[in-house]
Design an enzyme around this catalytic site. Structure first.
Site, mmCIF file in Angstrom:
data_model
loop_
_atom_site.group_PDB
_atom_site.id
_atom_site.type_symbol
_atom_site.label_atom_id
_atom_site.label_comp_id
_atom_site.label_asym_id
_atom_site.label_seq_id
_atom_site.Cartn_x
_atom_site.Cartn_y
_atom_site.Cartn_z
ATOM 1 C CB SER A 148 7.298 3.181 9.214
ATOM 2 O OG SER A 148 7.088 2.824 10.181
ATOM 3 C CE1 TYR A 163 6.389 -2.580 7.802
ATOM 4 C CE2 TYR A 163 6.846 -1.359 9.865
ATOM 5 C CZ TYR A 163 6.441 -0.974 8.576
ATOM 6 O OH TYR A 163 5.427 -0.206 7.968
ATOM 7 C CE LYS A 167 8.895 0.033 6.026
ATOM 8 N NZ LYS A 167 8.232 -0.057 4.979
HETATM 9 P P1 NAD Z 1 -0.945 -1.555 1.456
HETATM 10 O O1 NAD Z 1 -0.626 -3.206 1.909
HETATM 11 O O2 NAD Z 1 -2.209 -1.191 2.236
HETATM 12 O O3 NAD Z 1 -0.563 -1.457 -0.180
HETATM 13 C C1 NAD Z 1 0.668 -2.068 0.002
HETATM 14 C C2 NAD Z 1 0.746 -2.531 -1.337
HETATM 15 O O4 NAD Z 1 2.263 -3.236 -1.865
HETATM 16 C C3 NAD Z 1 0.219 -3.792 -1.639
HETATM 17 O O5 NAD Z 1 -0.984 -2.724 -3.365
HETATM 18 C C4 NAD Z 1 0.895 -4.697 -2.290
HETATM 19 O O6 NAD Z 1 0.036 -5.682 -3.442
HETATM 20 C C5 NAD Z 1 1.982 -4.341 -2.926
HETATM 21 N N1 NAD Z 1 3.321 -4.689 -2.918
HETATM 22 C C6 NAD Z 1 3.503 -6.111 -1.227
HETATM 23 N N2 NAD Z 1 4.495 -6.379 -1.530
HETATM 24 C C7 NAD Z 1 4.698 -6.377 -2.436
HETATM 25 C C8 NAD Z 1 5.910 -6.453 -3.571
HETATM 26 N N3 NAD Z 1 6.378 -7.487 -3.665
HETATM 27 N N4 NAD Z 1 6.582 -5.938 -4.657
HETATM 28 C C9 NAD Z 1 5.775 -4.822 -5.207
HETATM 29 N N5 NAD Z 1 3.824 -4.700 -4.377
HETATM 30 C C10 NAD Z 1 4.023 -5.113 -3.339
HETATM 31 O O7 NAD Z 1 -0.009 -1.082 2.377
HETATM 32 P P2 NAD Z 1 0.235 1.017 2.861
HETATM 33 O O8 NAD Z 1 -0.348 0.976 4.625
HETATM 34 O O9 NAD Z 1 -0.296 1.354 2.324
HETATM 35 O O10 NAD Z 1 1.573 0.458 3.399
HETATM 36 C C11 NAD Z 1 2.330 1.211 2.021
HETATM 37 C C12 NAD Z 1 3.726 1.654 3.198
HETATM 38 O O11 NAD Z 1 4.001 2.685 3.362
HETATM 39 C C13 NAD Z 1 4.781 0.308 3.643
HETATM 40 O O12 NAD Z 1 6.092 0.222 3.308
HETATM 41 C C14 NAD Z 1 4.462 0.346 4.066
HETATM 42 O O13 NAD Z 1 5.876 -0.947 5.734
HETATM 43 C C15 NAD Z 1 4.573 1.839 4.571
HETATM 44 N N6 NAD Z 1 4.352 2.612 6.432
HETATM 45 C C16 NAD Z 1 3.120 2.094 6.864
HETATM 46 C C17 NAD Z 1 2.179 2.396 7.428
HETATM 47 C C18 NAD Z 1 0.561 2.276 8.210
HETATM 48 O O14 NAD Z 1 0.328 2.486 9.805
HETATM 49 N N7 NAD Z 1 -0.088 1.986 7.063
HETATM 50 C C19 NAD Z 1 3.466 3.451 8.252
HETATM 51 C C20 NAD Z 1 4.657 3.793 8.240
HETATM 52 C C21 NAD Z 1 4.072 2.873 6.607
#
Ligand code: NAD
Length: 258
Positions: A148, A163, A167
């Site tokens: 991230s 968080y 990351k």
């Molecule tokens: P989201 O909440 O939409 O999806 C996350 C998915 O991970 C969900 O389907 C959830 O069920 C699954 N999950 C959670 N805990 C789990 C576990 N212990 N084992 C297996 N699956 C699990 O989130 P997103 O926004 O799609 O984020 C995906 C990745 O991207 C994450 O690592 C997040 O930190 C990263 N990220 C997101 C953003 C953002 O702004 N959305 C920005 C930077 C990084």
């Protein structure tokens, strides 16, 4: 063969943790559109099954939906073995599952801290290690971790020390594995997205008022979409990125530039 053909993933076998929704779903969709068979790995098996069916129907590829908590080593090892058994090999592994907890550092409980580190950092380690072992045996493979921009900068005004720490850890884990496995055919990279409009943000009531602030902070003035991470995912999964390893791709609409 032209570059667009080289980017295709026909015959490749991939999996995405946290693939049921959000960024993971967009990545899994892109891999399938490029020709790969894809396993959707998630704790939410109902949503994972829906996503797997949707992707298979749209692309005519093979998909799997597997329930797995990435913090549980036994489950992770069994899941990777299942994917390898069903697909025969693993070419691309997306270690993407993650959560965020927004609590001031002085109020964060040790349980909250451990939960974030466990899913976001330990989960990536366990998944990348298990997939890496398969790829080392194959002598080839590509691992892509979701870090991230929060591994580079401290988000503001919402507090999220666990968080951010998790990351930053993913970025150095990525580089460490990349160096260790470079001569063995296994590449390891990570993507560092900025704010992306997914459930992670959209379902968190306390974050909704902050979207306006983030838009003002960011040069592009808007959040990114999960689809805007698809092209880099396809590139990193395939052979056209053969010289790319140990890299961290910040895709944040220049948020970290200012
Ligand atoms: P989201 O909440 O939409 O999806 C996350 C998915 O991970 C969900 O389907 C959830 O069920 C699954 N999950 C959670 N805990 C789990 C576990 N212990 N084992 C297996 N699956 C699990 O989130 P997103 O926004 O799609 O984020 C995906 C990745 O991207 C994450 O690592 C997040 O930190 C990263 N990220 C997101 C953003 C953002 O702004 N959305 C920005 C930077 C990084």
């Amino acid at each position: 063969m032209g570059i667009i053909e080289k980017l295709r993933l026909d015959g490749k076998k991939a999996f995405v943790t946290g693939g049921a929704r959000g960024i993971g779903k967009a990545i899994a969709t892109a891999l399938a559109e490029a020709g790969a068979d894809v396993a959707i790995v998630d704790v939410d098996i109902d949503e994972a099954q829906k996503t797997a069916q949707e992707i298979a129907a749209a692309n005519g590829c093979k998909t799997l939906a597997l329930k797995c908590d990435v913090t549980d080593k036994e489950q992770v090892d069994a899941t990777i073995a299942e994917i390898r058994g069903q697909f025969g090999r693993i070419d691309a592994a997306f270690c993407n599952a993650g959560i965020c907890i927004n609590v001031p550092a002085e109020e964060m409980t040790y349980e909250q801290w451990k939960k974030v580190i466990d899913i976001n950092l330990n989960g990536v380690f366990l998944t990348a290690q298990a997939a890496g072992k398969v790829m080392l045996e194959q002598g080839a493979g590509s691992i892509i971790n979701t870090a991230s921009m929060s591994g580079h900068i401290v988000n503001f005004p919402q507090p999220q020390c666990a968080y951010n720490a998790s990351k930053a850890g993913v970025i150095m884990l990525t580089k460490s594995m990349a160096v260790e496995w470079a001569k063995k055919g296994v590449r390891v990279n990570c993507i560092s997205p900025g704010y992306i409009g997914t459930d992670l943000i959209n379902n968190a009531e306390h974050l909704k008022p902050l979207i306006k602030i983030w838009n003002e902070q960011g040069p592009l003035g808007r959040l990114g979409s999960p689809e805007e991470l698809q092209a880099i995912a396809v590139y990193l999964a395939g052979d056209s990125s053969a010289f790319t390893t140990g890299s961290d791709f910040v895709i944040d609409g220049a948020f970290t530039c200012v």
